[in-house]
Design a protein around this motif. Sequence first.
Motif, PDB file in Angstrom:
ATOM      1  N   TYR A  79      43.342 -52.461  35.322  1.00 24.40           N
ATOM      2  CA  TYR A  79      43.053 -52.790  33.929  1.00 24.40           C
ATOM      3  C   TYR A  79      41.862 -53.736  33.820  1.00 24.40           C
ATOM      4  N   GLU A 120      49.264 -47.449  28.012  1.00 23.66           N
ATOM      5  CA  GLU A 120      49.749 -48.653  27.333  1.00 23.66           C
ATOM      6  C   GLU A 120      50.291 -49.653  28.355  1.00 23.66           C
ATOM      7  N   THR A 121      50.049 -50.941  28.079  1.00 23.13           N
ATOM      8  CA  THR A 121      50.487 -52.016  28.971  1.00 23.13           C
ATOM      9  C   THR A 121      50.941 -53.214  28.151  1.00 23.13           C
ATOM     10  N   ARG A 122      51.796 -54.019  28.747  1.00 27.69           N
ATOM     11  CA  ARG A 122      52.205 -55.278  28.108  1.00 27.69           C
ATOM     12  C   ARG A 122      51.459 -56.472  28.690  1.00 27.69           C
ATOM     13  N   ASP A 123      51.101 -56.360  29.973  1.00 28.39           N
ATOM     14  CA  ASP A 123      50.546 -57.525  30.667  1.00 28.39           C
ATOM     15  C   ASP A 123      49.117 -57.345  31.182  1.00 28.39           C
ATOM     16  N   ARG A 124      48.483 -56.198  30.870  1.00 33.85           N
ATOM     17  CA  ARG A 124      47.120 -55.877  31.315  1.00 33.85           C
ATOM     18  C   ARG A 124      47.011 -55.790  32.839  1.00 33.85           C
ATOM     19  N   HIS A 169      50.087 -53.876  34.603  1.00 31.54           N
ATOM     20  CA  HIS A 169      50.979 -52.756  34.899  1.00 31.54           C
ATOM     21  C   HIS A 169      51.116 -51.825  33.696  1.00 31.54           C
ATOM     22  N   ARG A 189      53.049 -49.626  31.054  1.00 29.40           N
ATOM     23  CA  ARG A 189      54.383 -49.741  30.472  1.00 29.40           C
ATOM     24  C   ARG A 189      55.278 -48.601  30.952  1.00 29.40           C
ATOM     25  N   ASN A 190      54.699 -47.411  31.137  1.00 20.93           N
ATOM     26  CA  ASN A 190      55.480 -46.229  31.480  1.00 20.93           C
ATOM     27  C   ASN A 190      54.822 -45.508  32.662  1.00 20.93           C
TER      28      ASN A 190
END
Length: 134
Positions: free
Chosen positions: A89, A115-119, A121, A123-124
């Motif tokens: 990312y 899509e990611t939450r933490d930049r 990993h 998300r899916n």
Amino acid sequence: MFECLILGDSTGVGAGQAINRRYAQQCDVQAVERATAAQILTWRKTGKDYGACVFAMGSNDPAGAALVTKLTKIRTSLCFRRVIWLLPYARPQAYTVSSVAARFGDETVDLNRFETRDRIHPRNYSQVASVLLR
């Protein structure tokens, strides 16, 4: 028999788990959280001739010439017919990894498209596996 290897950091762990849930012939996974390119260089080689490899590395290293050197050593020490690099990312690291992939004519999958939450990993990881298994 087709052999595959997933090598790298935590994104390799997640991608490996998702691929092995969907893929009848299990891929070998040599990946651990927070792995750096320097650490990966010290890992014992498996001795198998892999038909495909997914490299997931660079997220835990600073971008630049030192990372290029390490990634190049990893790439040249393992012979594969098909190599796919997961681009981190973080853009500086992604550009560095991409430059090594281009040098060898390897494929890339940019994690930035997921899509990611933490930049760091996705998300899916099943979405990543779908792209890798095409």
